[in-house]
Design a protein around this motif. Structure first.
Motif, PDB file in Angstrom:
ATOM      1  N   THR A   3       0.834  -1.200   0.000  1.00  0.00           N
ATOM      2  CA  THR A   3       0.000   0.000   0.000  1.00  0.00           C
ATOM      3  C   THR A   3       0.873   1.257   0.000  1.00  0.00           C
ATOM      4  OG1 THR A   3      -1.713  -1.185   1.206  1.00  0.00           O
ATOM      5  CG2 THR A   3      -1.821   1.215   1.251  1.00  0.00           C
ATOM      6  N   VAL A  52      -8.924  -7.986  -6.365  1.00  0.00           N
ATOM      7  CA  VAL A  52     -10.132  -8.767  -6.085  1.00  0.00           C
ATOM      8  C   VAL A  52     -10.179 -10.039  -6.928  1.00  0.00           C
ATOM      9  CG1 VAL A  52     -12.659  -8.755  -6.278  1.00  0.00           C
ATOM     10  CG2 VAL A  52     -11.476  -6.783  -5.308  1.00  0.00           C
ATOM     11  N   TYR A  57      -8.520 -11.049  -2.819  1.00  0.00           N
ATOM     12  CA  TYR A  57      -8.915 -10.261  -1.656  1.00  0.00           C
ATOM     13  C   TYR A  57     -10.386  -9.904  -1.765  1.00  0.00           C
ATOM     14  CZ  TYR A  57      -3.951  -9.654  -0.680  1.00  0.00           C
ATOM     15  OH  TYR A  57      -2.636  -9.874  -0.396  1.00  0.00           O
ATOM     16  N   SER A  58     -11.001  -9.654  -0.627  1.00  0.00           N
ATOM     17  CA  SER A  58     -12.413  -9.266  -0.654  1.00  0.00           C
ATOM     18  C   SER A  58     -12.543  -7.823  -1.131  1.00  0.00           C
ATOM     19  CB  SER A  58     -13.037  -9.408   0.736  1.00  0.00           C
ATOM     20  OG  SER A  58     -12.524  -8.421   1.607  1.00  0.00           O
ATOM     21  N   ALA A  60     -14.429  -5.539   0.073  1.00  0.00           N
ATOM     22  CA  ALA A  60     -14.449  -4.620   1.216  1.00  0.00           C
ATOM     23  C   ALA A  60     -13.039  -4.247   1.659  1.00  0.00           C
ATOM     24  CB  ALA A  60     -15.216  -5.247   2.375  1.00  0.00           C
ATOM     25  N   SER A  61     -12.146  -5.227   1.736  1.00  0.00           N
ATOM     26  CA  SER A  61     -10.778  -4.911   2.169  1.00  0.00           C
ATOM     27  C   SER A  61     -10.043  -4.104   1.108  1.00  0.00           C
ATOM     28  CB  SER A  61     -10.004  -6.186   2.508  1.00  0.00           C
ATOM     29  OG  SER A  61      -9.797  -6.967   1.355  1.00  0.00           O
ATOM     30  N   GLU A  62     -10.287  -4.411  -0.167  1.00  0.00           N
ATOM     31  CA  GLU A  62      -9.641  -3.646  -1.236  1.00  0.00           C
ATOM     32  C   GLU A  62     -10.156  -2.208  -1.283  1.00  0.00           C
ATOM     33  OE1 GLU A  62      -7.146  -4.329  -3.822  1.00  0.00           O
ATOM     34  OE2 GLU A  62      -6.701  -5.650  -2.149  1.00  0.00           O
ATOM     35  N   ALA A  64     -11.165  -0.430   1.238  1.00  0.00           N
ATOM     36  CA  ALA A  64     -10.539   0.281   2.357  1.00  0.00           C
ATOM     37  C   ALA A  64      -9.112   0.678   2.013  1.00  0.00           C
ATOM     38  CB  ALA A  64     -10.567  -0.587   3.610  1.00  0.00           C
ATOM     39  N   VAL A  65      -8.371  -0.215   1.410  1.00  0.00           N
ATOM     40  CA  VAL A  65      -6.990   0.082   1.030  1.00  0.00           C
ATOM     41  C   VAL A  65      -6.956   1.149  -0.057  1.00  0.00           C
ATOM     42  CG1 VAL A  65      -4.951  -0.890  -0.114  1.00  0.00           C
ATOM     43  CG2 VAL A  65      -6.070  -2.154   1.722  1.00  0.00           C
ATOM     44  N   HIS A  66      -7.845   1.049  -1.028  1.00  0.00           N
ATOM     45  CA  HIS A  66      -7.821   2.002  -2.137  1.00  0.00           C
ATOM     46  C   HIS A  66      -8.363   3.373  -1.756  1.00  0.00           C
ATOM     47  CE1 HIS A  66      -6.560  -1.330  -4.576  1.00  0.00           C
ATOM     48  NE2 HIS A  66      -6.214  -0.430  -5.472  1.00  0.00           N
TER      49      HIS A  66
END
Length: 87
Positions: A3, A52, A57-58, A60-62, A64-66
């Motif tokens: 990230t 994804v 990765y899910s 939702a987690s992607e 948040a990171v993006h």
């Protein structure tokens, strides 16, 4: 770590966009900042899809990171575009 690296790539790309437009004046810097936001958005969407669909990765987690990966360089670009309009 990934990230941070991708976010730093965004900052470097922003520097390139603004640097190319720097000699052309404030209006060109404003346009360059807005163009950067468009290019960076497309790059982040592609990166999100790879995370994804390829890495598994899910969403939702992607997302948040993006929010960070896209948001930090885009906020700086927006700020620079506003500053260029004021000069």
């Amino acid at each position: 770590m990934h990230t941070i690296v991708v976010t730093l790539i965004g900052f470097v790309l922003l520097i390139v966009f603004i640097g190319v437009a720097f000699r052309r004046g404030p209006a060109a810097r404003t346009v360059a900042a807005w163009r950067f936001i468009g290019v960076w958005l497309v790059a982040c969407i592609i990166h999100l899809c790879v995370g994804v669909f390829v890495a598994g990765y899910s969403l939702a987690s992607e997302l948040a990171v993006h929010a960070v990966v896209f948001g930090l360089p885009a906020i700086l670009a927006w700020f620079l575009a506003r500053q260029s309009k004021l000069t």
